[in-house]
Design a protein around this motif. Structure first.
Motif, mmCIF file in Angstrom:
data_model
loop_
_atom_site.group_PDB
_atom_site.id
_atom_site.type_symbol
_atom_site.label_atom_id
_atom_site.label_comp_id
_atom_site.label_asym_id
_atom_site.label_seq_id
_atom_site.Cartn_x
_atom_site.Cartn_y
_atom_site.Cartn_z
ATOM 1 N N ASN A 102 6.924 -3.766 -11.773
ATOM 2 C CA ASN A 102 7.934 -2.778 -11.388
ATOM 3 C C ASN A 102 7.667 -2.214 -9.998
ATOM 4 O OD1 ASN A 102 9.356 -3.100 -13.750
ATOM 5 N ND2 ASN A 102 8.420 -1.355 -14.766
ATOM 6 N N ILE A 103 6.406 -2.061 -9.631
ATOM 7 C CA ILE A 103 6.093 -1.629 -8.267
ATOM 8 C C ILE A 103 6.567 -2.688 -7.276
ATOM 9 C CG2 ILE A 103 4.192 -1.257 -6.643
ATOM 10 C CD1 ILE A 103 2.710 0.233 -8.834
ATOM 11 N N GLY A 104 6.341 -3.957 -7.604
ATOM 12 C CA GLY A 104 6.827 -5.025 -6.736
ATOM 13 C C GLY A 104 8.338 -5.045 -6.639
ATOM 14 N N ALA A 105 9.010 -4.838 -7.773
ATOM 15 C CA ALA A 105 10.473 -4.812 -7.758
ATOM 16 C C ALA A 105 10.989 -3.660 -6.911
ATOM 17 C CB ALA A 105 11.009 -4.716 -9.186
ATOM 18 N N MET A 106 10.389 -2.476 -7.072
ATOM 19 C CA MET A 106 10.807 -1.323 -6.257
ATOM 20 C C MET A 106 10.554 -1.575 -4.784
ATOM 21 S SD MET A 106 9.893 2.167 -8.391
ATOM 22 C CE MET A 106 8.253 1.725 -8.916
ATOM 23 N N SER A 107 9.422 -2.208 -4.470
ATOM 24 C CA SER A 107 9.112 -2.516 -3.075
ATOM 25 C C SER A 107 10.155 -3.463 -2.481
ATOM 26 C CB SER A 107 7.720 -3.138 -2.955
ATOM 27 O OG SER A 107 6.720 -2.251 -3.413
ATOM 28 N N SER A 108 10.591 -4.439 -3.281
ATOM 29 C CA SER A 108 11.597 -5.378 -2.778
ATOM 30 C C SER A 108 12.907 -4.669 -2.482
ATOM 31 C CB SER A 108 11.813 -6.511 -3.787
ATOM 32 O OG SER A 108 12.523 -6.076 -4.931
ATOM 33 N N TYR A 109 13.271 -3.699 -3.318
ATOM 34 C CA TYR A 109 14.511 -2.964 -3.078
ATOM 35 C C TYR A 109 14.391 -2.050 -1.863
ATOM 36 C CZ TYR A 109 16.987 -4.499 -7.234
ATOM 37 O OH TYR A 109 17.656 -5.266 -8.153
ATOM 38 N N LEU A 110 13.255 -1.385 -1.725
ATOM 39 C CA LEU A 110 13.075 -0.527 -0.551
ATOM 40 C C LEU A 110 13.006 -1.365 0.723
ATOM 41 C CD1 LEU A 110 10.633 2.322 -1.647
ATOM 42 C CD2 LEU A 110 13.118 2.284 -1.618
ATOM 43 N N PHE A 111 12.471 -2.566 0.623
ATOM 44 C CA PHE A 111 12.474 -3.459 1.785
ATOM 45 C C PHE A 111 13.905 -3.786 2.195
ATOM 46 C CE2 PHE A 111 12.390 -7.361 4.137
ATOM 47 C CZ PHE A 111 11.224 -7.298 4.887
ATOM 48 N N ILE A 112 14.777 -3.993 1.214
ATOM 49 C CA ILE A 112 16.191 -4.239 1.516
ATOM 50 C C ILE A 112 16.790 -3.033 2.229
ATOM 51 C CG2 ILE A 112 18.468 -4.616 0.486
ATOM 52 C CD1 ILE A 112 17.009 -6.185 -1.739
ATOM 53 N N LEU A 113 16.448 -1.838 1.768
ATOM 54 C CA LEU A 113 16.921 -0.628 2.460
ATOM 55 C C LEU A 113 16.432 -0.608 3.907
ATOM 56 C CD1 LEU A 113 16.423 2.186 -0.218
ATOM 57 C CD2 LEU A 113 18.592 1.390 0.717
ATOM 58 N N LYS A 114 15.169 -0.945 4.102
ATOM 59 C CA LYS A 114 14.598 -0.921 5.455
ATOM 60 C C LYS A 114 15.308 -1.898 6.379
ATOM 61 C CE LYS A 114 10.629 -2.942 6.301
ATOM 62 N NZ LYS A 114 9.174 -3.267 6.372
ATOM 63 N N SER A 115 15.678 -3.059 5.885
ATOM 64 C CA SER A 115 16.280 -4.081 6.734
ATOM 65 C C SER A 115 17.790 -3.914 6.878
ATOM 66 C CB SER A 115 15.964 -5.473 6.184
ATOM 67 O OG SER A 115 16.518 -5.644 4.897
ATOM 68 N N GLU A 116 18.447 -3.368 5.841
ATOM 69 C CA GLU A 116 19.907 -3.334 5.854
ATOM 70 C C GLU A 116 20.499 -2.018 6.342
ATOM 71 O OE1 GLU A 116 21.888 -5.808 5.498
ATOM 72 O OE2 GLU A 116 20.199 -7.149 5.133
ATOM 73 N N LEU A 117 19.779 -0.918 6.208
ATOM 74 C CA LEU A 117 20.330 0.360 6.670
ATOM 75 C C LEU A 117 20.635 0.361 8.165
ATOM 76 C CD1 LEU A 117 18.400 3.071 4.613
ATOM 77 C CD2 LEU A 117 20.874 2.720 4.688
ATOM 78 N N VAL A 126 3.320 5.092 -3.071
ATOM 79 C CA VAL A 126 2.746 3.741 -3.013
ATOM 80 C C VAL A 126 3.822 2.713 -2.677
ATOM 81 C CG1 VAL A 126 1.712 1.907 -4.405
ATOM 82 C CG2 VAL A 126 0.811 4.238 -4.541
ATOM 83 N N VAL A 127 4.963 2.828 -3.345
ATOM 84 C CA VAL A 127 6.041 1.866 -3.117
ATOM 85 C C VAL A 127 6.587 1.986 -1.696
ATOM 86 C CG1 VAL A 127 8.385 1.242 -3.811
ATOM 87 C CG2 VAL A 127 6.662 1.735 -5.547
ATOM 88 N N LEU A 128 6.746 3.214 -1.210
ATOM 89 C CA LEU A 128 7.226 3.422 0.152
ATOM 90 C C LEU A 128 6.255 2.827 1.165
ATOM 91 C CD1 LEU A 128 9.185 4.697 2.183
ATOM 92 C CD2 LEU A 128 7.908 6.842 1.963
ATOM 93 N N LEU A 129 4.969 3.036 0.938
ATOM 94 C CA LEU A 129 3.953 2.492 1.847
ATOM 95 C C LEU A 129 3.995 0.961 1.855
ATOM 96 C CD1 LEU A 129 1.646 3.403 3.715
ATOM 97 C CD2 LEU A 129 0.084 3.164 1.764
ATOM 98 N N LEU A 130 4.147 0.361 0.690
ATOM 99 C CA LEU A 130 4.231 -1.096 0.617
ATOM 100 C C LEU A 130 5.456 -1.615 1.353
ATOM 101 C CD1 LEU A 130 3.214 -1.810 -3.090
ATOM 102 C CD2 LEU A 130 1.923 -2.399 -1.039
ATOM 103 N N ALA A 131 6.588 -0.952 1.156
ATOM 104 C CA ALA A 131 7.825 -1.392 1.806
ATOM 105 C C ALA A 131 7.721 -1.285 3.325
ATOM 106 C CB ALA A 131 9.010 -0.576 1.301
ATOM 107 N N ILE A 132 6.997 -0.289 3.808
ATOM 108 C CA ILE A 132 6.835 -0.113 5.254
ATOM 109 C C ILE A 132 5.878 -1.154 5.820
ATOM 110 C CG2 ILE A 132 5.866 1.422 7.022
ATOM 111 C CD1 ILE A 132 6.976 3.769 5.431
ATOM 112 N N LEU A 133 4.795 -1.426 5.098
ATOM 113 C CA LEU A 133 3.754 -2.302 5.630
ATOM 114 C C LEU A 133 4.065 -3.785 5.469
ATOM 115 C CD1 LEU A 133 0.542 -0.405 4.452
ATOM 116 C CD2 LEU A 133 1.624 -0.361 6.710
ATOM 117 N N VAL A 134 4.806 -4.148 4.411
ATOM 118 C CA VAL A 134 5.084 -5.572 4.176
ATOM 119 C C VAL A 134 6.077 -6.066 5.218
ATOM 120 C CG1 VAL A 134 6.130 -7.220 2.593
ATOM 121 C CG2 VAL A 134 4.601 -5.462 1.715
ATOM 122 N N PRO A 135 5.724 -7.100 5.995
ATOM 123 C CA PRO A 135 6.602 -7.548 7.074
ATOM 124 C C PRO A 135 7.740 -8.438 6.613
ATOM 125 C CG PRO A 135 4.599 -8.851 7.057
ATOM 126 C CD PRO A 135 4.432 -7.815 5.989
#
Length: 457
Positions: free
Chosen positions: A128-143, A380-389
């Motif tokens: 679930n942490i990975g799933a949340m990170s994937s969604y926040l990554f989408i926010l980071k790239s699409e917003l 944790v999820v926010l940090l992962l979404a920010i750091l994962v390239p």
């Protein structure tokens, strides 16, 4: 509605809400957010629930999987993963009938005692942490792309509201965190049921836009970061590849496993089904997986045939680069963003319940613990979404570890421990083969992914 790649969220027909305070100490995978009591859900609604459980952010990464494996290899692998997902559901349903247990972590406890229950809880938490990170990554790239599409073309591109990380932090603090903090978030479940239709709309747009984007792509087009490149290819290369073997192929099966994971939702849906028999629920699973397979195949294939060697690991970014102001692209982008914003708090709920189970057992609801867990998980999820390239890293690592365990390894192990068939029976041999396949795919994929990171830091 039920989600699994996103966690586990169940809806039944009469709309009765239950307080989350009552649910914080209930079994991890038994109807966490909303729960109702009826005589049973229809076959059609159960199929819809399961498809909601299956389809999520993985749909954005499957075109990249084709680019890294080739069309024929991808079709074979996707069909294999879908078939094995249906078979592992068959094993879970047999165990449910045999033991009377209707939650994933309780099956782990029954098969492997307390360590098994803890192991399943940790796996669900990481998934679930990975799933949340994937969604926040989408926010980071699409917003930023969404905002740019609404601004004048002459607007400078270095404003703070065009910075993906800044926007992600603001949206997480102002929208995601407050919604995740709510003690009652059932209304989000009804709204997030739209996410399935958003994914279907995305697939339709991908198919339509295949004939709107030329090949070769314009030479002056700036492709987004993360674009897949095939050696010796050029912008004029519009020939599809049918078989590809490279280090990037290691991301394919984990992404597929991430995309088809629905097993934490299967048993609750089975319990809610009208006239619940194993054969009827297996038919629900087969129809749901088949329809999801069709949507995945269409979006991945047409996405690949649009951009070929330039497919991005997050497909929407390709459309952002080529047609940022196209009305259909804008609407599908807004739909995906809305689905993300409404789904992340729901994914957070079973993750928080997993933490409760692992750290506090059956302790009664406490606002202090609730707030601390929510802040920690969101941080944790926010940090992962920010750091994962690159979103492919999320799909690759989570898919090769927790998704593979929940999809292949755990159902096989549970059946081998609890099944009533002799060791040499076809069912037991099938479970053993599923276990070996899951271990080989998970370990090999993770190893290649790590080697790729080391070689290309």
């Amino acid at each position: 509605m039920t989600t699994s790649e996103h966690g586990n969220v169940d809806f039944q027909s009469d709309g009765t809400k239950r307080d989350i305070e009552e649910n914080e100490t209930s079994p991890l995978l038994q109807n966490e957010i909303l729960q109702t009591r009826t005589k049973g859900a229809s076959f059609a609604s159960s199929v819809f629930n399961l498809m909601n459980a299956i389809m999520g952010s993985g749909i954005l990464g499957l075109a990249y999987a084709i680019a890294s494996t080739g069309i024929v290899s991808f079709c074979i692998l996707l069909l294999l993963v879908a078939s094995l997902a249906a078979y592992s559901i068959h094993l879970l349903l047999k165990l449910c009938d045999q033991t009377g247990i209707n939650s994933y972590e309780d099956l782990g406890g029954q098969a492997l005692k307390k360590p098994g229950k803890i192991l399943v809880g940790i796996t669900i938490l990481i998934q679930n942490i990975g799933a949340m990170s994937s969604y926040l990554f989408i926010l980071k790239s699409e917003l930023p792309a969404t905002i740019n599409s609404l601004l004048s073309p002459d607007e400078p591109g270095d404003a703070w509201y065009q910075d993906g990380q800044m926007l992600l932090i603001l949206v997480t603090l102002c929208v995601v965190l407050p919604l995740a903090m709510l003690p009652k978030i059932g209304f989000l479940g009804y709204a997030s049921s739209l996410s399935f239709f958003f994914m279907l709309y995305f697939a339709i747009v991908v198919v339509i836009k295949k004939w709107s984007i030329p090949c070769p792509l314009p030479s002056n087009m700036t492709m987004p970061p993360g674009t897949y490149q095939i050696s010796n290819s050029s912008d004029s290369d519009c020939t599809p590849n049918f078989f590809i073997i490279s280090s990037k192929s290691a991301y394919a099966i984990p992404t597929m496993a991430f995309s088809f994971l629905c097993h934490t939702a299967v048993l609750p849906i089975y319990c809610e089904l009208d006239q619940p028999t194993k054969k009827r629920m297996q038919n629900v699973a087969n129809v749901g997986i088949s329809l999801s397979f069709l949507v995945y195949m269409l979006s991945a294939l047409f996405g690949y045939l649009t951009f070929y060697a330039h497919v991005n690991s997050e497909l929407l970014m390709n459309y952002d680069a080529y047609m940022p102001r196209d009305i259909m692209v804008i609407t599908v982008r807004l739909a995906i963003l809305l689905a993300v914003l409404l789904t992340v708090p729901l994914i957070h709920f079973p993750a928080r319940k997993a933490v409760n189970m692992l750290l506090f057992g059956g302790r009664p609801f406490s606002w202090v613990i609730h707030v601390l867990e929510t802040l920690t998980l969101v941080g944790v999820v926010l940090l992962l979404a920010i750091l994962v390239p690159d979103i492919r890293n999320v799909f690759g690592v989570v898919g090769s570890t927790t998704s593979t365990c929940l999809l292949f390894v755990f159902p096989a192990v549970f059946y081998l421990k609890l099944g009533d068939q002799p060791v040499g029976s076809p069912e037991s041999l099938g479970a053993a083969a599923l276990l070996v396949f899951g271990l080989i795919v998970g370990v090999l994929s993770l190893f290649v992914i790590i080697v790729t990171w080391v070689q290309n830091p």
